[in-house]
Structure formats: C-alpha cells, structure tokens
Design a protein around this motif. Sequence first.
Motif, short mmCIF file in Angstrom:
data_model
loop_
_atom_site.label_atom_id
_atom_site.label_comp_id
_atom_site.label_asym_id
_atom_site.label_seq_id
_atom_site.Cartn_x
_atom_site.Cartn_y
_atom_site.Cartn_z
N PHE A 219 1.15 -1.40 0.22
CA PHE A 219 0.09 -0.32 0.08
C PHE A 219 0.86 1.93 0.43
O PHE A 219 0.42 2.76 -0.71
CB PHE A 219 -0.78 0.24 1.20
CG PHE A 219 -1.12 1.43 1.16
CD1 PHE A 219 -2.72 1.09 0.63
CD2 PHE A 219 -1.11 1.60 2.84
CE1 PHE A 219 -3.47 3.38 1.56
CE2 PHE A 219 -1.42 3.54 2.80
CZ PHE A 219 -3.00 3.73 1.89
N GLN A 220 1.44 1.54 0.30
CA GLN A 220 2.76 2.48 0.76
C GLN A 220 3.60 2.62 -0.03
O GLN A 220 3.66 3.87 -0.69
CB GLN A 220 4.10 2.82 2.09
CG GLN A 220 3.29 2.19 3.34
CD GLN A 220 2.88 3.95 3.62
OE1 GLN A 220 3.07 4.98 3.10
NE2 GLN A 220 1.41 4.19 4.11
N LEU A 221 4.10 1.70 -0.34
CA LEU A 221 4.52 1.85 -2.13
C LEU A 221 3.52 2.21 -3.12
O LEU A 221 4.55 3.09 -3.46
CB LEU A 221 4.96 0.16 -2.55
CG LEU A 221 5.70 0.08 -3.85
CD1 LEU A 221 7.33 0.64 -4.30
CD2 LEU A 221 6.34 -1.50 -3.85
N ARG A 222 2.79 1.85 -3.58
CA ARG A 222 1.92 2.55 -4.29
C ARG A 222 1.26 4.19 -3.95
O ARG A 222 2.41 4.69 -4.57
CB ARG A 222 0.93 2.04 -4.10
CG ARG A 222 0.27 0.77 -5.20
CD ARG A 222 -0.90 -0.19 -4.55
NE ARG A 222 -2.10 0.73 -5.00
CZ ARG A 222 -3.08 0.96 -5.39
NH1 ARG A 222 -3.56 -0.03 -6.22
NH2 ARG A 222 -3.85 1.66 -5.87
N ILE A 223 1.12 4.32 -3.16
CA ILE A 223 0.61 5.64 -2.52
C ILE A 223 2.21 6.53 -2.80
O ILE A 223 2.21 7.32 -3.10
CB ILE A 223 0.56 6.15 -1.21
CG1 ILE A 223 1.22 6.27 -0.65
CG2 ILE A 223 -0.98 5.23 -1.66
CD1 ILE A 223 0.21 6.16 1.27
N GLN A 224 3.08 6.12 -2.36
CA GLN A 224 4.64 6.77 -2.14
C GLN A 224 5.14 7.08 -3.50
O GLN A 224 5.23 7.98 -3.90
CB GLN A 224 5.18 6.26 -1.09
CG GLN A 224 4.70 6.44 -0.03
CD GLN A 224 5.88 6.44 1.56
OE1 GLN A 224 7.62 6.81 0.68
NE2 GLN A 224 6.11 5.59 2.32
N TYR A 225 4.61 6.15 -4.50
CA TYR A 225 5.67 6.38 -5.62
C TYR A 225 4.75 6.92 -6.05
O TYR A 225 5.08 7.97 -7.36
CB TYR A 225 5.79 4.36 -6.32
CG TYR A 225 5.95 4.25 -7.14
CD1 TYR A 225 7.68 4.36 -8.12
CD2 TYR A 225 5.75 4.36 -8.55
CE1 TYR A 225 8.50 4.20 -8.78
CE2 TYR A 225 5.75 4.78 -9.97
CZ TYR A 225 7.64 3.84 -9.66
OH TYR A 225 8.07 3.96 -11.02
N LEU A 226 3.66 6.37 -6.34
CA LEU A 226 2.62 7.96 -7.13
C LEU A 226 2.43 9.21 -6.79
O LEU A 226 1.97 10.23 -7.48
CB LEU A 226 0.75 7.87 -6.53
CG LEU A 226 -0.57 8.00 -7.29
CD1 LEU A 226 0.06 7.44 -8.77
CD2 LEU A 226 -1.69 7.43 -6.83
N LYS A 227 2.68 9.61 -5.24
CA LYS A 227 3.01 10.60 -5.41
C LYS A 227 4.66 11.55 -5.71
O LYS A 227 4.27 12.81 -5.98
CB LYS A 227 2.66 10.75 -3.51
CG LYS A 227 3.03 12.48 -2.87
CD LYS A 227 2.83 12.47 -1.63
CE LYS A 227 3.79 13.35 -0.88
NZ LYS A 227 4.24 12.94 0.40
N ARG A 228 5.63 10.59 -5.84
CA ARG A 228 6.55 11.12 -6.02
C ARG A 228 6.29 11.54 -7.62
O ARG A 228 7.03 12.30 -8.45
CB ARG A 228 7.54 10.05 -5.55
CG ARG A 228 7.92 10.38 -4.32
CD ARG A 228 9.35 9.44 -4.00
NE ARG A 228 9.80 9.24 -2.76
CZ ARG A 228 10.34 9.00 -1.67
NH1 ARG A 228 11.81 9.71 -2.97
NH2 ARG A 228 10.40 9.33 -0.67
N HIS A 229 5.56 10.50 -8.36
CA HIS A 229 5.30 10.69 -9.75
C HIS A 229 4.50 11.74 -9.97
O HIS A 229 4.82 12.86 -11.39
CB HIS A 229 4.76 9.27 -10.12
CG HIS A 229 5.02 8.77 -11.27
ND1 HIS A 229 6.52 7.89 -11.09
CD2 HIS A 229 4.93 8.62 -12.41
CE1 HIS A 229 7.58 6.93 -11.39
NE2 HIS A 229 6.29 7.61 -12.65
N ASN A 230 3.58 11.97 -9.48
CA ASN A 230 2.68 13.16 -9.36
C ASN A 230 3.51 14.49 -9.38
O ASN A 230 2.65 15.11 -10.05
CB ASN A 230 1.84 13.48 -8.32
CG ASN A 230 0.51 12.73 -9.11
OD1 ASN A 230 0.68 12.36 -10.52
ND2 ASN A 230 -0.81 12.43 -7.77
N GLU A 231 4.60 14.43 -8.31
CA GLU A 231 4.79 15.15 -7.59
C GLU A 231 6.00 16.59 -8.47
O GLU A 231 5.83 17.36 -9.80
CB GLU A 231 6.03 15.61 -7.09
CG GLU A 231 5.62 15.54 -5.24
CD GLU A 231 6.18 15.86 -4.52
OE1 GLU A 231 7.67 15.79 -4.70
OE2 GLU A 231 5.70 15.60 -3.06
N THR A 232 6.50 15.26 -9.09
CA THR A 232 7.73 15.69 -10.72
C THR A 232 6.81 15.90 -11.85
O THR A 232 6.91 17.09 -13.33
CB THR A 232 8.15 14.54 -10.76
OG1 THR A 232 8.12 13.70 -10.80
CG2 THR A 232 9.32 15.29 -9.87
#
Length: 681
Positions: A219-232
Amino acid sequence: MESLQDSVMVLPGVGPKRLTALNQLGINTIYDLLFYFPFRYEDLSVKDLANVIDQEKVTLKGTVVADAVIARFGAHKIRVNVRLLIGHDVIMVTFFNQPWLKDKFHTGDEVAVYGKWDAKRHSLTGMKLIATQARAHQNEYEPIYTVNKAIRQQTLVQLIKSAYLKYHALLKDIIPQTLRQRYRLMDVQQLVRAMHFPKSLQEAKLAHRSAVFREFFLFQLRIQYLKRHNETAQKGLQLNYDLPAVKAFIHHLPFELTHAQKRVVNEICHDMHRPYHMNRLLQGDVGSGKTVVAAIAMFAAVTAGYQAALMVPTEVLAEQHWQNLSKLFAPEHVTVQLLTGTVTGKQRQTALHNIASGRANIIVGTHALIQDAVTFHKLGLVVIDEQHRFGVQQRRILREKGTDPDVLMMTATPIPRTLAITTYGEMDVSSIDEMPKGRLPVKTIWIRHNEVPQQLAFIRQQLAAGHQAFVITPLIAESEKLDLQNAETLYQQMQAYFGDQFKVALLHGQMSADEKEKVMQSFVENKVQLLVSTTVVEVGVDVPNATVMMIYDADRFGLAQLHQLRGRVGRGNAQAYCILVADPKNQTGIERMQIMTKTHNGFVLSQKDLEMRGSGDIFGSRQSGLPEFKIGDPVTDINALVTARDAVQAILDTDPHLQQPQHRNMYQYLQHIDLMSGSFD
Ligand code: ADP
Ligand code: MG
C-alpha cells in the motif's frame, strides 16, 4: 505457461458454477485464491478433559469402549453414539445426522474428536472426527474462511491446497530480503503456506504479522510512488514571494514564533515557492498558533502578487479571524475582506467587487466563499481552517476558483496517525507540536452532577479575581428523550447564582448571526463574565481572559470535541481549568472522562478516540476514505503501518526509480498493478 494470473478455472473441480461462487468472494485468479486468507483458526489440538469447561469447543482423545450404535429420534433424525475412555473417565460422544460415522469407530480404536462439551451430561456433541488410528493426525489449527452458500470450507481448503502445490514457486518476494530479515518476516511462500496451513499457533501468528506488514508495505509503495510521480509531473503555481518583506512581517509580530511554527512556516513557504501544486495539511493543537502561520503564508502569497482566501466553518470564527487579520495587516497595506452569509445587500456587492477586481488581497469567509457569484481576481493560495468540517466537494470548489492555487488545510483535531498515513497518504503533513512559551496546561477535573455546587463556588472566585468563564451544554432544544441540560434552563440557573455580582449571557445556535456576534463581542470585551453556550464556541474564538471551561454532560461529546472546547481557555498567562460534569452510564464513558483528565495532547486524544470508537465510526467508514485493508487493521496495527511507511520512504529516497536489483520485484509490482485502482494487491 503457468502464471499467478491464471483463472481459478484451471484447478480441478472448478467449473462455471464454482467459478461464480468463487468470483462472489472476490476470487478470480490463482493469486486471489492464495491470498484469500482465513479470518481465524479453529484450535483442534487435543485438550486434557480435566481442564475443559462447559460448552467449550475442544478436541478430546480417547479409546473407543464399544462399537458405535445408531439411535433414531424424531421423524427422520439419526444420531451416532459412541463411548470413549479418556484416562479413567468414560464420556459419551454423539454425532447428529451423520450415520456414516458409525463405521469409523471400532472397539479399541484410538480416536480424536472435536466437539462441544456438555459438562452436566458428561458428553461431547461431536462436530468433527479428527483422527483415527488409520489416519495420521491433521494440522491442529484448522483455518476458517468467509464462504458463501455455494462453496464449503472444505472445498475452498482443497482448492487452496492444490493451487499452492502447483503455483507456490511463482510467488516472488516484493519486500527485499534485508527488510524481511530486519523485521523477522516470513518470505512470501512461507507466509502463504502458514496462513492457510499453520503447524502451530505461533507459526500462524508470525504468518499473520508478515501478511499485515506485506499488505501495508505494498500500500505504501503504491501511494508513495504515485506521489513522487505526480510531483514531478504536476505543475502548479510558483509563488515568488518577497522574502525580505515576509521576514520583516514575522519580525514585527508581537511575539516570537515557536520552533515548531518556524519549521512549518519553512515547510509551507518552500512548497509555495516550488512550481508544483501544494497540498499540505497543517495540524496542531488548539492554541498552538496555526492562525499566525496561515497569516504568514497568506502574506507571502500577497507579496507574490496573488490573493489568498481563508475559509472557516462558522460566522463567529470568520469574523474573529477577519478582525485579527485586519489589525495584523493594517501596517502592511494589505486589504482583508470579509464574506459571510450575513454580509448582504450593498455590502455584499462591494465585497464581491473587491474580490473580483483584486482590491481585496486576503479574503476571509465561510461557505459563502464558494458561491457561484464569487470570482477571484488571482487566487494563489487557499487556506481551509478546520478542514474536516468541510466536504471534499466544498474544498474542491474553492480550489477551482483559482488556477490550481496552492492549498493549505488546517486542523485542530489532529488526525490520528492512522488516518494521516492512510487517508492523507497523498498529502504532506506539517505538525505544530509545541505550545507557545509560558502556557500552563489546563487543569482538568471530572465531577458528578451532584458536585456542581462546590465548583460554582470555585467559578465565583475566578470571576471575582477578574477572569471569565464558559459553561457549555450540548443541546438547545428541549428533548424529552435525552435527559440533557437545556441551555436556557442552565442559563436561568447561572443567572440566579451569579447574576447579583456578574453579567451572565447566553449564546446558542438558534440565534441570528447578529445576536451571536453581539454576545460574543461583549464576552470578548469582558462586559459579560460568564457565557452559557451550546457548542457554537467550539471553534476558534479567542478570549485570553477566560480561565474556566465547564462542560455539562461531557460524556455526550467526543474526546476530540472536548479537547477543542478545553482549548478555548488557557490562552492567557493565568492557570485555566476545565470542569467536566458527567455521570457516565458505562465503562467507556468513565474511561473517556479519565483520559480527558490525564491527557492534554490532542494527537494522543484523537488516537484514543479512534481506538475507542473504531475506525469505522470516527467519520463513517465510507466517508473517512480509509482504505479497506484485507488483513491489516490501521488502528491496531499502527506500528506495522508506520514501519512500512518509513521503510518504503527510505527505499525510494535512495533508489527513486527502483533500479537496484533488490528492488526489481517492487518495480515490477508497480508495473503490473493499476496505480489508480482501489485494490492494493
Ligand atoms: P490555533 O488556531 O492553533 O488554535 P491561534 O493561532 O488562535 O491557535 O493562537 C492562539 C493564541 O496564541 C493567539 O492569541 C495567538 O496570538 C497566540 N500565539 C500564537 N503564536 C504564538 C507565539 N509563538 N508566542 C506567543 N503567543 C502566540
Ligand atoms: Mg485556529
């Protein structure tokens, strides 16, 4: 080639009918089946008869004394009776409607039977024949699954067994080995095997722990990866504020910022200055000084040439903020505009015009801000106070009144860690975890209704010393059903008691905004010393001279709400008191009152609130946005959740694109799942 994504149809015994039944349980693929875990285990280990209590479900082992006999009863009912010798005891075992079992028991056989013990009759109602001499002993812990009418436990177990045998080698670990070692977790093949077929209770526990961690980790992998992706990927406004001006503004404040305030101001300014969208939650206890932090952020936005809007849940609060901010910004030539439901007619036209033309730099208001008629000139920052009071929709509408403005949400009901980590996984969180210097914690006591007179005498002393007091009651309307103090009656009582010496006023939700404002104003100006009120004063209102907060029927409030109310006092330098009046009817109520007297930390209280009410109750599970985990519980397993979050964060910090060999499976996992979908596996 075999794959975990194969349909369960490939398994022997799964035809269209069984497939439908499995689908109803959410099982489509082999993977789904292998991760369809039991919700508990039946303990089938053999027990000593001497320790068994009436109605307990146990497994007993003994020697068959005589061949089993069949007895008929009722019209078509049959039972099999067999007597077992256990030590020096002989007990009767009865199986209902399973005539075929008769042939399983022969004199002299040693058997193990699972069933329910009837102490009075000294007999066991047989539920399961565990083992005979002929058959080896099975697992002592039998998994129990959620099933439906179309599929039986036994069938499911068989299917899982055959799926496991054929496919287990394809299960790949996503969690890197070093992490599994550090946290003593099973590898995924062990985990799946032991969840379904544990050899001991200890093994089952370890498997469960490993499965919980795995679920949170993914779950954390998904949301954190998503967030980093979105930010950039996601561009937002870049607010080029005037740094020297902001510094000077902070320097001219009547007090020095606390360390925590300085830290969060930096976090917020950093976000605003970056060309990405800011989505930040500022949490801090009542009185920790969030407003001034918001003011600094809004000032910064204004120096960058933008407008800033502050939306708050009540009119009283909007007006107070408006007054304070107007004063604060007067020397800066920043125009602060108020817009609430009570701003009407010509005043409203002017307000709308000021907002649309950009004449108003900072706009403070209630829900009135999100009406269609309101258009902003150049909205760069949106601040939402007591954000949980607004719906997702309302927050979105305000945001859309600008072109992707930065967003700062504030809450004095600190969101429990659980909720912050899960629901707000995609939000950055800043916390003010320090009170301004010189604040004494509010002394909190809990009394019964019959002890009120003593406390009134105490309040009189406080008033005589020049202080003010709040008396809160939960309801305004007379209600026959609930035996609650009515605000008006309470007001009469207080008037009778204090009226000779002090001015007592009543504030309640049914009053017009004008009336409320007048009452509040006279309290702020100390023309009123004792304010009887329903919870309309709950948020924001600042009266530093008030030292007593007395709350009737305190057990009717949630902990977070009580904490909010308590935060209305203790804002000055004098010792403040919170008096909770309650005769709780149950243990939970008693515990809640005790917690309030012991704890002053809003973060701890909100966590307690969550634990006591359950994650489903706190905001209503659907609304809360808490993702539904299959096996982990974000409340009770919070430590695993935090550990998983930190572990994922550390990995992404060092290897953001997951290119290192030990992270390959993490990378592949992310490629395979739909990041935006609701499922976490
Ligand atoms: P919150 O909104 O977090 O409940 P407020 O922003 O209303 O808290 O602040 C509470 C009171 O503390 C206000 O009167 C405010 O002026 C004062 N205050 C804020 N920061 C400081 C500080 N660093 N030192 C002293 N007083 C402060
Ligand atoms: Mg506030």
